[in-house]
Design an enzyme around this catalytic site. Structure first.
Site, PDB file in Angstrom:
ATOM      1  N   ARG A 234     -32.826  26.184  33.887  1.00 19.00           N
ATOM      2  CA  ARG A 234     -31.987  25.669  35.101  1.00 19.00           C
ATOM      3  C   ARG A 234     -32.457  25.463  35.864  1.00 19.00           C
ATOM      4  O   ARG A 234     -31.963  24.858  36.765  1.00 19.00           O
ATOM      5  CB  ARG A 234     -31.116  27.792  35.468  1.00 19.00           C
TER       6      ARG A 234
ATOM      7  N   LYS B  31     -51.578  17.267  21.547  1.00 18.60           N
ATOM      8  CA  LYS B  31     -52.394  17.168  20.163  1.00 18.60           C
ATOM      9  C   LYS B  31     -54.080  17.480  21.670  1.00 18.60           C
ATOM     10  O   LYS B  31     -54.829  17.306  20.823  1.00 18.60           O
ATOM     11  CB  LYS B  31     -52.889  15.829  20.544  1.00 18.60           C
TER      12      LYS B  31
END
Lengths: 173, 312
Positions: free
Chosen positions: B55, B83
């Site tokens: 939301r 990463k």
């Protein structure tokens, strides 16, 4: 002021051959009160009171990002599709508010025509905009200020012409 | 207007009132009809969400789009964060692309404050760890004002997992600023440490509080933050502190039921209680868009804050 409002009311009904399809939309804040008065006048002339509305132009201004955000007020506009919309404002100056009002209006529907009524035209246009109905032309200097007073808001009707106090404005910044 | 919104305390009562009044103008055509405005054309808002959210992220996205800003949603999965990119490097990457506002949600308390020190864009805290969630508090204040008109003297009971709740912190401080009386209700294990300094009443007895409350605000049991370990069983929690339809009959006729979502139905609130007419839980969601539009307008609609930063 009453005479100017009465004359504009007559001009609106004359030009539009009555008040059928006419919607009066005031630009907040003072234009809204003027639109209500025009509607009352047209009611006494034609026997029908045109619908009225209130338009906030804060979100359509062309100086967003150049000054502090202006306070907003609720826009309340009846159906305008196919109607003759008379935009009502207190003072016509650079034309920039009217440009913003046109954009705001067009986002709300597709009127048959849009006309502009102002109580005071003080000149100094910066955009190709003119009023269809003018209460009074008041030649002014750019260093002057025109303040329209409306009884509902300011306790009395009237128009004040003042000189912009540049030192005070500087201080306010 | 403020440059960053990191805490509800960045606003004063006047500033909160300004946000709420502006939000009301966006709902002039009705609570769920919000038109699109050209106001923030050319501005870019990045949603930087390090934690799950439906939301809040959707609400910010809709709010920005309805003001014609461009919105970039940056979610951690599928990004360079996987990463091993640090928050600072991510922030500087986003900054280099030229954005006007960064809406951040992060599991670490204080992450938005760090971010604000690294970037020139406006930073809006969309929930940081167990610290704050100021826009949730603003939309809750808006919803309460919609029903009561003002805050002074209102009694608000916040029930449940206060200790882990950023919603509770922002709401307590926002409500206090606006003049409401706040009572925290829940087992002592779910009250935050040093709660004495908050200036609120605390109690474990929900049934004593409900008849006096104007608003009962149920918090979500944050199972992902280890709430489960602080109560013996969820069933027992539900029996002692949950709101069901029977317990809701203790409330005054005009009292409201609120919940920030997502609900654990059957734990802090039962399905039938959430669907009572006095429950304004879906209004909270609808109001969130208007409140976030107001905030974006007030924060980004002024002079470009970045131009005021002296260039070194």
């Amino acid at each position: 002021m009453q005479r100017a409002v009465a004359r504009i009311a007559h001009e609106i009904t004359e030009r539009n051959k009555g008040a059928r399809d006419v919607v009066l939309i005031g630009v907040l804040t003072r234009g809204v009160h003027l639109a209500e008065r025009l509607a009352d006048r047209i009611d006494s002339i034609e026997g029908t009171r045109p619908p009225t509305g209130a338009l906030d132009i804060g979100l359509y201004r062309d100086d967003i990002g150049m000054r502090d955000p202006v306070a907003l007020a609720p826009t309340k506009v009846p159906n305008i599709d196919g109607k003759i919309v008379v935009l009502v404002d207190d003072v016509l100056y650079t034309g920039r508010s009217s440009r913003a009002a046109l954009d705001a209006l067009i986002d709300l529907g597709r009127p048959k025509a849009v006309q502009l009524a102002v109580l005071i035209d003080r000149g100094h246009r910066e955009l190709p905009i003119r009023a269809d109905y003018v209460g009074k032309n008041v030649p002014t200097g750019r260093n002057e200020e025109v303040r329209v007073k409306i009884a509902e808001l300011d306790g009395e009707d009237g128009v004040e012409l003042g000189r912009v106090d540049e030192t005070a404005e500087e201080a306010a910044r | 207007m403020i440059r960053h919104l990191l805490s509800i305390k960045d606003l004063d009562p006047e500033g909160i009132e300004r946000v709420l009044a502006t939000a009301a103008t966006f709902q002039a055509d009705g609570p769920r009809i919000m038109r699109k405005y050209p106001t923030l054309r050319g501005k870019t808002v990045v949603n930087l969400f390090y934690e799950a959210s439906t939301r809040t992220r959707t609400s910010f996205e809709l709010a920005a789009k309805r003001l014609s800003a461009d919105v970039v949603n940056f979610s951690v999965s599928g990004s360079a964060v996987e990463k091993g990119e640090s928050l600072k490097d991510t922030a500087q990457t986003i900054e280099a692309m030229g954005v006007d506002a960064i809406v951040i949600r992060h599991s670490s308390s204080g992450a938005p404050n760090r971010l604000a020190g690294w970037v020139s864009a406006s930073v809006i805290n969309a929930g940081d760890g167990m610290h704050e969630h100021p826009t949730q508090a603003l939309l809750d204040l808006y919803t309460i004002r919609q029903h009561f008109g003002s805050f002074s003297g209102l009694r608000v009971a916040i029930v449940g997992d206060i200790a882990h709740s950023r919603v509770a912190r922002s709401n307590v401080w926002g409500l206090q600023m606006m003049g409401a009386d706040v009572t925290l209700v829940g087992p002592p294990t779910l009250l935050p440490p040093r709660v004495e300094g908050w200036g609120v009443e605390t109690t474990a007895d929900i049934e004593a509080v409900l008849p006096k409350a104007d608003v009962v605000y149920l918090l979500r049991m944050q199972l992902e933050r280890g709430t489960g370990a602080t109560v013996p069983t969820l069933r027992e929690y539900s029996r002692l502190w949950g709101l069901d339809a029977a317990r809701a009959t203790l409330l005054k006729d005009e009292a409201l039921i609120m919940h920030p979502g997502p609900m654990n139905r059957g734990v802090e609130i039962t399905a039938d209680a959430a669907e009572l007419p006095r429950s304004v839980i879906t209004d909270q969601v609808a109001n969130g868009v208007a409140v976030r539009m107001a905030l974006l307008y007030l924060m980004l609609g002024g002079r470009d804050a970045r131009e005021e930063v002296p260039v070194e």
